[in-house]
Each structure stands twice: as structure tokens, then as C-alpha cells.
Design a protein around this motif. Structure first.
Motif, PDB file in Angstrom:
ATOM      1  N   ASN A  34       2.194 -10.753  -5.131  1.00  0.00           N
ATOM      2  CA  ASN A  34       0.969 -11.041  -5.863  1.00  0.00           C
ATOM      3  C   ASN A  34      -0.248 -10.568  -5.082  1.00  0.00           C
ATOM      4  O   ASN A  34      -1.132  -9.913  -5.633  1.00  0.00           O
ATOM      5  CB  ASN A  34       0.850 -12.542  -6.133  1.00  0.00           C
ATOM      6  CG  ASN A  34       1.320 -12.917  -7.532  1.00  0.00           C
ATOM      7  OD1 ASN A  34       0.754 -12.475  -8.523  1.00  0.00           O
ATOM      8  ND2 ASN A  34       2.361 -13.729  -7.602  1.00  0.00           N
ATOM      9  N   VAL A  35      -0.270 -10.905  -3.784  1.00  0.00           N
ATOM     10  CA  VAL A  35      -1.416 -10.526  -2.959  1.00  0.00           C
ATOM     11  C   VAL A  35      -1.525  -9.004  -2.875  1.00  0.00           C
ATOM     12  O   VAL A  35      -2.612  -8.437  -2.916  1.00  0.00           O
ATOM     13  CB  VAL A  35      -1.302 -11.155  -1.548  1.00  0.00           C
ATOM     14  CG1 VAL A  35      -2.386 -10.613  -0.623  1.00  0.00           C
ATOM     15  CG2 VAL A  35      -1.413 -12.671  -1.644  1.00  0.00           C
ATOM     16  N   ALA A  36      -0.369  -8.336  -2.803  1.00  0.00           N
ATOM     17  CA  ALA A  36      -0.378  -6.881  -2.631  1.00  0.00           C
ATOM     18  C   ALA A  36      -0.519  -6.139  -3.952  1.00  0.00           C
ATOM     19  O   ALA A  36      -0.502  -4.906  -3.969  1.00  0.00           O
ATOM     20  CB  ALA A  36       0.909  -6.435  -1.929  1.00  0.00           C
ATOM     21  N   PHE A  37      -0.668  -6.857  -5.066  1.00  0.00           N
ATOM     22  CA  PHE A  37      -0.655  -6.200  -6.381  1.00  0.00           C
ATOM     23  C   PHE A  37      -1.729  -5.122  -6.508  1.00  0.00           C
ATOM     24  O   PHE A  37      -1.471  -4.032  -6.995  1.00  0.00           O
ATOM     25  CB  PHE A  37      -0.809  -7.241  -7.494  1.00  0.00           C
ATOM     26  CG  PHE A  37      -0.665  -6.664  -8.874  1.00  0.00           C
ATOM     27  CD1 PHE A  37       0.585  -6.410  -9.397  1.00  0.00           C
ATOM     28  CD2 PHE A  37      -1.779  -6.360  -9.644  1.00  0.00           C
ATOM     29  CE1 PHE A  37       0.741  -5.873 -10.657  1.00  0.00           C
ATOM     30  CE2 PHE A  37      -1.637  -5.815 -10.915  1.00  0.00           C
ATOM     31  CZ  PHE A  37      -0.378  -5.572 -11.412  1.00  0.00           C
ATOM     32  N   GLY A  38      -2.935  -5.456  -6.040  1.00  0.00           N
ATOM     33  CA  GLY A  38      -4.024  -4.472  -6.126  1.00  0.00           C
ATOM     34  C   GLY A  38      -3.690  -3.207  -5.359  1.00  0.00           C
ATOM     35  O   GLY A  38      -3.930  -2.094  -5.828  1.00  0.00           O
ATOM     36  N   LEU A  39      -3.092  -3.378  -4.179  1.00  0.00           N
ATOM     37  CA  LEU A  39      -2.717  -2.215  -3.370  1.00  0.00           C
ATOM     38  C   LEU A  39      -1.612  -1.429  -4.050  1.00  0.00           C
ATOM     39  O   LEU A  39      -1.589  -0.192  -4.006  1.00  0.00           O
ATOM     40  CB  LEU A  39      -2.255  -2.668  -1.978  1.00  0.00           C
ATOM     41  CG  LEU A  39      -3.306  -3.317  -1.078  1.00  0.00           C
ATOM     42  CD1 LEU A  39      -2.690  -3.695   0.258  1.00  0.00           C
ATOM     43  CD2 LEU A  39      -4.489  -2.387  -0.870  1.00  0.00           C
ATOM     44  N   GLU A  40      -0.689  -2.149  -4.684  1.00  0.00           N
ATOM     45  CA  GLU A  40       0.392  -1.470  -5.379  1.00  0.00           C
ATOM     46  C   GLU A  40      -0.184  -0.585  -6.488  1.00  0.00           C
ATOM     47  O   GLU A  40       0.261   0.543  -6.690  1.00  0.00           O
ATOM     48  CB  GLU A  40       1.355  -2.498  -5.979  1.00  0.00           C
ATOM     49  CG  GLU A  40       2.615  -1.857  -6.535  1.00  0.00           C
ATOM     50  CD  GLU A  40       3.489  -2.839  -7.290  1.00  0.00           C
ATOM     51  OE1 GLU A  40       3.353  -4.054  -7.077  1.00  0.00           O
ATOM     52  OE2 GLU A  40       4.295  -2.373  -8.118  1.00  0.00           O
ATOM     53  N   GLN A  99      -2.980   0.776  -6.399  1.00  0.00           N
ATOM     54  CA  GLN A  99      -3.624   1.925  -5.747  1.00  0.00           C
ATOM     55  C   GLN A  99      -2.576   2.847  -5.122  1.00  0.00           C
ATOM     56  O   GLN A  99      -2.912   3.737  -4.342  1.00  0.00           O
ATOM     57  CB  GLN A  99      -4.579   1.433  -4.653  1.00  0.00           C
ATOM     58  CG  GLN A  99      -5.783   0.661  -5.191  1.00  0.00           C
ATOM     59  CD  GLN A  99      -6.488  -0.133  -4.096  1.00  0.00           C
ATOM     60  OE1 GLN A  99      -6.538   0.262  -2.938  1.00  0.00           O
ATOM     61  NE2 GLN A  99      -7.031  -1.281  -4.469  1.00  0.00           N
ATOM     62  N   SER A 100      -1.295   2.575  -5.429  1.00  0.00           N
ATOM     63  CA  SER A 100      -0.178   3.382  -4.938  1.00  0.00           C
ATOM     64  C   SER A 100      -0.065   3.401  -3.415  1.00  0.00           C
ATOM     65  O   SER A 100       0.317   4.398  -2.823  1.00  0.00           O
ATOM     66  CB  SER A 100      -0.264   4.829  -5.467  1.00  0.00           C
ATOM     67  OG  SER A 100      -0.272   4.814  -6.875  1.00  0.00           O
ATOM     68  N   VAL A 101      -0.389   2.262  -2.781  1.00  0.00           N
ATOM     69  CA  VAL A 101      -0.149   2.141  -1.349  1.00  0.00           C
ATOM     70  C   VAL A 101       1.338   1.874  -1.167  1.00  0.00           C
ATOM     71  O   VAL A 101       1.947   1.118  -1.929  1.00  0.00           O
ATOM     72  CB  VAL A 101      -0.980   0.976  -0.760  1.00  0.00           C
ATOM     73  CG1 VAL A 101      -0.650   0.767   0.712  1.00  0.00           C
ATOM     74  CG2 VAL A 101      -2.461   1.249  -0.940  1.00  0.00           C
ATOM     75  N   GLU A 102       1.926   2.497  -0.179  1.00  0.00           N
ATOM     76  CA  GLU A 102       3.364   2.411   0.029  1.00  0.00           C
ATOM     77  C   GLU A 102       3.766   0.984   0.445  1.00  0.00           C
ATOM     78  O   GLU A 102       2.991   0.249   1.062  1.00  0.00           O
ATOM     79  CB  GLU A 102       3.718   3.449   1.112  1.00  0.00           C
ATOM     80  CG  GLU A 102       5.112   3.463   1.573  1.00  0.00           C
ATOM     81  CD  GLU A 102       5.222   3.330   3.079  1.00  0.00           C
ATOM     82  OE1 GLU A 102       6.353   3.218   3.540  1.00  0.00           O
ATOM     83  OE2 GLU A 102       4.181   3.325   3.774  1.00  0.00           O
ATOM     84  N   GLU A 103       4.986   0.593   0.086  1.00  0.00           N
ATOM     85  CA  GLU A 103       5.359  -0.822   0.150  1.00  0.00           C
ATOM     86  C   GLU A 103       5.228  -1.446   1.543  1.00  0.00           C
ATOM     87  O   GLU A 103       4.691  -2.539   1.690  1.00  0.00           O
ATOM     88  CB  GLU A 103       6.793  -1.018  -0.354  1.00  0.00           C
ATOM     89  CG  GLU A 103       7.235  -2.474  -0.198  1.00  0.00           C
ATOM     90  CD  GLU A 103       8.440  -2.834  -1.045  1.00  0.00           C
ATOM     91  OE1 GLU A 103       8.828  -2.030  -1.895  1.00  0.00           O
ATOM     92  OE2 GLU A 103       8.985  -3.928  -0.831  1.00  0.00           O
ATOM     93  N   ARG A 104       5.697  -0.743   2.561  1.00  0.00           N
ATOM     94  CA  ARG A 104       5.663  -1.362   3.880  1.00  0.00           C
ATOM     95  C   ARG A 104       4.222  -1.651   4.315  1.00  0.00           C
ATOM     96  O   ARG A 104       3.915  -2.711   4.835  1.00  0.00           O
ATOM     97  CB  ARG A 104       6.352  -0.470   4.919  1.00  0.00           C
ATOM     98  CG  ARG A 104       6.695  -1.263   6.184  1.00  0.00           C
ATOM     99  CD  ARG A 104       7.113  -0.402   7.321  1.00  0.00           C
ATOM    100  NE  ARG A 104       8.083   0.624   6.893  1.00  0.00           N
ATOM    101  CZ  ARG A 104       8.555   1.557   7.705  1.00  0.00           C
ATOM    102  NH1 ARG A 104       8.157   1.601   8.961  1.00  0.00           N
ATOM    103  NH2 ARG A 104       9.412   2.463   7.269  1.00  0.00           N
ATOM    104  N   GLU A 105       3.347  -0.672   4.034  1.00  0.00           N
ATOM    105  CA  GLU A 105       1.954  -0.858   4.444  1.00  0.00           C
ATOM    106  C   GLU A 105       1.288  -1.981   3.666  1.00  0.00           C
ATOM    107  O   GLU A 105       0.585  -2.813   4.227  1.00  0.00           O
ATOM    108  CB  GLU A 105       1.174   0.452   4.242  1.00  0.00           C
ATOM    109  CG  GLU A 105      -0.222   0.361   4.844  1.00  0.00           C
ATOM    110  CD  GLU A 105      -1.127   1.495   4.378  1.00  0.00           C
ATOM    111  OE1 GLU A 105      -0.602   2.537   3.946  1.00  0.00           O
ATOM    112  OE2 GLU A 105      -2.361   1.320   4.438  1.00  0.00           O
ATOM    113  N   ARG A 106       1.563  -2.034   2.348  1.00  0.00           N
ATOM    114  CA  ARG A 106       0.863  -3.058   1.578  1.00  0.00           C
ATOM    115  C   ARG A 106       1.369  -4.447   1.920  1.00  0.00           C
ATOM    116  O   ARG A 106       0.619  -5.408   1.933  1.00  0.00           O
ATOM    117  CB  ARG A 106       0.918  -2.766   0.077  1.00  0.00           C
ATOM    118  CG  ARG A 106       2.243  -2.810  -0.581  1.00  0.00           C
ATOM    119  CD  ARG A 106       2.091  -2.656  -2.094  1.00  0.00           C
ATOM    120  NE  ARG A 106       3.342  -2.931  -2.754  1.00  0.00           N
ATOM    121  CZ  ARG A 106       4.147  -2.003  -3.271  1.00  0.00           C
ATOM    122  NH1 ARG A 106       3.824  -0.745  -3.237  1.00  0.00           N
ATOM    123  NH2 ARG A 106       5.284  -2.353  -3.850  1.00  0.00           N
TER     124      ARG A 106
END
Lengths: 256, 253
Positions: A94-100, A102-109
Motif C-alpha cells: 500500500n505504501v509503495a503503491f505510488g512508486l509502483e 511510477q514504475s519504480v522497481e520492486e526492490r527499490e520501492r
């Protein structure tokens, strides 16, 4: 980033005819400014926020975010009163949803989300699901998600409105702390006058339907602040001033 | 009967019967208390013993009610010869091919109708009109179009699986809290990401309900179309098919 709205109006078409929800609203928010909007219920506060978020289109007027390139980052991120988290995602997703988005790669997000989860005091809950958390914890997740998406303007739609008064105090303090670290332009909607005064640089008071901006009050309190400012005599005075403006509108809404 | 008297004695010393019944009544209650869920087994055994008894003594015709022991030995025979497995697999093939064809079309159309309001406005009245038609009443027209063969069966089962899947997946999407869409759009989600991260997970519970109902319907309609063929085939011929052969032969068609 600045936010400028010019002559915003919004009409809704219903079976009874056209309803003017917002009339000719103009506002300007400076970079890193914290502005609150208070108003009687049904005055179109949420409609205004949704217009600014681009979720609905205005009948007339325009919104300008005052920035050129955004590098894929959203103009706005909204914190909803409740129901804003996805129940099928755990806290970290949920927290990383915005980054997801933005197509940020999973490990980084996940790494960046984990950092923010710790900052809102939820370490150890990264892999829990929203239904396993209390209302206050859920809103902290929502705050972390919005801050992590790093929008130009943070929009908050009564984010603490559904919480009990003690939890609300804790979350207000937490918001002040995080906002102190991550200066953001914030537009905050609330029906709680004290909350608006304590958190904001400026408070905009709205009238009942059709919603218009009636008054603008600059809050002369120093930053950084904490919740003890609520006992200051000038805060009490401002609160009463705002309440006097709202009182007749609220009573009108109640048919008194 | 010895059995029950024995239980009656025990109930006096052990578990007390709920109601104060004398004689036979208290014996039954005592037995239930002692055996618990196993009492059901007693009833089943009694039922089959009684059936065996009335068939063997020719109180009822063995043509309609063959004895349980002869049914069981036929079952064993069918298993050992592999006939049952073959028939079972033939039925399952029909169930699942219809379920997969009708279900996947229903799923795709249902999700689309749930998501795209315009599509729903156009197609929903048609679905509402066609859905209540008992699917088996379509059989004659399906036979005319697709002939007496496997094709007609598959089409019938597909139609049966299609509707529960369609209606539930559509409801699965329309019942999604609009806030979830707003959150996703607010964070800049593309249509594809909204579909994958919001529409699919949020509609999953009702999609699974639809799949369950579609599978049940597929099985029901499969059995029905297998029996229908049987009637079509046997009616013109003279005389009765032998015992047990009705269900076996029809699945070969």
C-alpha cells in the motif's frame, strides 16, 4: 511547488435540476505552505479537493500547478478520510503503491516504503493487511503512502475525521513532525477548527452551498510547532473568530 | 433390540436423557448420546438392510429396485473393467470443456461490462432478458443448429456456465468502492494498472462465487444432456435396455 486555482466553479446535474456546488473559487498556495480549508458540512470542500486533484473537471475555471516537468511524479496525492487503503495489499505494498505507479522497481520501492513505515512508527507491521490495523494505524499508512509518492501538492480530505479525539491528537502531532522533515505544499480539509489553526500557515473559511471562500486567516504561529500551541490565547481567539463566521452557516444548515 | 436395551441401562447410570421418557424412547436417546454422530451410520445400515430385505422377498420389483448387494457388485465390476472410469472421464471432459469455454467468455464479458458503463447500458437489458430462460429449453434449437453430437453438448454446457460467470463478474466490478479507483487514478495509474491492481483483486471474491455456480450449472446440464440423448436413442427401439445400462450407454454418445 505552488498551486493556483482561478475562478473555479462546479455545477452538478441532478434530477431536481442543476446544483451549484462551488462558485468562483480562487486560491493560491505558496511553495511549502500548509493551508487548511474549514467550512460547514456540505459546502463543497471535498468537491474542491477533487477538482484540484483532477478527479473531476470544473464547470469553469482552471487549476495550475506551476511546475514544468514532474519526472513521472504525480501532481497531487490525496489522503482520504477512510477506505483509502487497498484491503488486498499489505502495508508495504500500500505504501509503495505510488512508486509502483511510477514504475519504480520492486526492490527499490520496498526499501523506500520500509523506511517510511518506520518513520510513521509502524515497523513490524509491513506485512500486515489493513483490516488487521486500527483506524489510527491505517491513517498513518495512508500518510506514508502520500508522502512517499512525493507529489507536488499533498491533498488531505479530513484524514483524521473518523478517528477518536485522542488518536487524532497523536496523528496531528505526527503530521507536524513528518511535514517538518519533508516540507510539502499541503491543502488540508477539516471540519475541526482547532486542527486547522494548529496545523496551518493559513486557514480559508468557506460558506455553505454554493461554496465560496469567505475569509482568509493567517495564523501567526512560529514553526516548528507542537500541539501545546493550542493553549495559547491567540489560538483561542482565532478559533472563536472562525467559529463566529461558521456559526450562522452551520445553524442554517441545521434549519435552526 | 438387545442393543437398545443395553443402551437404555447405560443411560440410567451414565448420561442422563434430556427428556424423561420411559422404555423405547429413553433407549433411543441413550443410544444417540452414546454413539454421537455415528448414530447416522446406524440409520444408513438399517435403511439398506430394509431395502435388501424387501427386494429379496420380492415385496417390490427387482427391476426397479435391485438389491443393494447386486448394485454394489455391478459397481465393482464396472470399476474393474474400467467402464466407470471411462464414463466418468467422458462426463468430466464435457463438464470442464463447457465450463472453460462458457466461463472464460462470461468472465471477460462480465469484467468488461462491469468496468465500461456504456457497454453495460447496452448489454445489461439483453442479459437480463435472456438469463431467466431455462437453458435446457434451448436444447431443440441447439440440436437443430449443431446436430446430434458432442458439439451440441458442449454448446449447451457452455451456455449454462456463461451466465453465472458473467453476472457475478459484472457485479464483482460494479460493487468496487469508487474510492479505490480514485486512489489509483490519483497516483497516476494507467488503465492497465487499474485493471490489474484494482479491478482484478477487488472483484475476485465474486468472480470465484461465479466460478462455483458456473461449475455446478455445468455439471447439472451435462447430466441432463447425457440423459436426453439416451431418450432420443432408445425410444424408437423396442424393449427395455438391460439393468444398469442406461447411464453407461448414454455417456458413450
Amino acid at each position: 511547488m505552488t498551486l493556483t486555482a482561478k475562478n473555479l466553479s462546479k455545477e452538478f446535474v441532478s434530477k431536481q435540476g442543476e446544483v451549484l456546488a462551488l462558485e468562483n473559487i480562487s486560491l493560491h498556495i505558496e511553495d511549502h505552505e500548509f493551508v487548511s480549508i474549514v467550512g460547514p458540512s456540505g459546502c463543497g470542500k471535498t468537491t474542491l479537493l477533487r477538482l484540484i486533484a483532477g478527479l473531476i473537471t470544473p464547470s469553469s475555471g482552471s487549476v495550475d500547478y506551476g511546475a514544468q516537468g514532474t519526472n513521472g511524479k504525480p501532481y497531487t496525492a490525496m489522503v482520504f478520510q477512510e477506505q483509502g487503503l487497498f484491503p488486498w495489499l499489505n502495508v508495504i505494498d500500500n505504501v509503495a503503491f505510488g512508486l509502483e505507479m511510477q514504475s519504480v522497481e520492486e526492490r527499490e520501492r520496498h526499501q523506500r516504503a520500509q523506511e517510511f513505515i518506520e518513520r510513521v512508527g509502524l515497523d513490524g507491521f509491513a506485512y500486515n493487511y489493513p483490516h488487521e490495523l486500527s483506524g489510527g494505524m491505517r491513517q498513518r499508512v495512508a500518510l506514508a503512502r502520500a508522502f512517499l509518492a512525493d507529489p507536488q501538492v499533498l491533498l488531505m480530505d479530513e484524514p483524521f475525521g473518523a478517528l477518536d479525539s485522542q488518536t487524532r491528537l497523536v496523528l496531528q502531532e505526527e503530521l507536524l513532525r513528518i511535514w517538518g522533515q519533508e516540507k510539502k505544499t499541503v491543502l488540508f480539509i477539516t471540519h475541526d477548527v482547532e486542527e486547522a489553526v494548529v496545523l496551518s500557515d493559513r486557514v480559508l473559511v468557506m460558506t455553505g452551498r454554493p461554496g465560496r471562500i469567505r475569509e482568509e486567516i493567517v495564523i501567526p504561529l512560529q514553526r516548528p510547532r507542537d500541539l501545546t500551541v493550542r493553549d495559547r490565547p491567540e489560538v483561542t481567539e482565532i478559533k472563536w473568530n472562525i467559529w463566529k463566521m461558521l456559526e450562522s452557516e452551520v445553524k442554517q444548515g441545521l434549519n435552526l | 433390540m438387545e442393543h437398545m436395551e443395553d443402551a437404555g441401562k447405560r443411560s440410567e447410570t451414565g448420561v442422563k436423557p434430556v427428556a424423561k421418557l420411559k422404555g423405547f424412547g429413553s433407549s433411543i436417546l441413550g443410544l444417540v448420546d452414546r454413539l454421537g454422530p455415528w448414530s447416522a451410520l446406524v440409520i444408513v445400515v438399517l435403511f439398506f438392510s430394509w431395502w435388501e430385505f424387501i427386494s429379496r422377498t420380492e415385496m417390490v420389483s427387482t427391476l426397479f429396485f435391485p438389491t443393494p448387494t447386486s448394485i454394489f457388485s455391478t459397481l465393482v465390476e464396472m470399476i474393474t473393467t474400467g467402464k466407470l472410469t471411462e464414463d466418468f472421464l467422458a462426463t468430466m471432459r464435457r463438464v470442464f470443456s463447457g465450463f472453460l469455454i462458457g466461463g472464460s467468455v462470461g468472465l471477460l464479458l462480465g469484467l468488461s461490462m462491469g468496468w465500461i458503463a456504456r457497454l453495460r447500458i447496452v448489454l445489461d437489458p439483453i442479459v437480463a432478458a435472456v438469463h431467466p430462460i431455462p437453458k435446457i429449453s434451448l436444447l431443440p434449437i441447439i440440436l437443430v443448429i449443431f446436430g446430434f453430437g458432442e458439439m451440441s453438448r458442449t454448446v449447451m454446457v457452455s451456455i449454462a456456465a456463461f451466465f453465472p460467470m458473467l453476472i457475478n463478474s459484472m457485479a464483482g466490478v460494479t460493487q468496487i468502492n469508487p474510492t479505490y479507483f480514485e486512489v489509483a487514478r490519483n497516483y497516476g495509474a494507467s488503465q492497465w494498472k487499474i485493471f490489474r491492481r484494482v479491478v482484478l483483486p477487488a472483484s475476485l471474491p465474486l468472480v470465484l462465487t461465479g466460478a462455483r455456480l458456473a461449475l455446478t450449472m455445468s455439471l447439472t446440464i451435462t447430466i441432463v444432456v447425457e440423459i436426453r440423448w439416451e431418450v432420443q436413442v432408445w425410444e424408437p427401439t423396442s424393449g427395455w435396455p438391460g439393468k444398469h445400462c442406461a447411464l453407461r450407454s448414454c455417456t458413450r454418445w
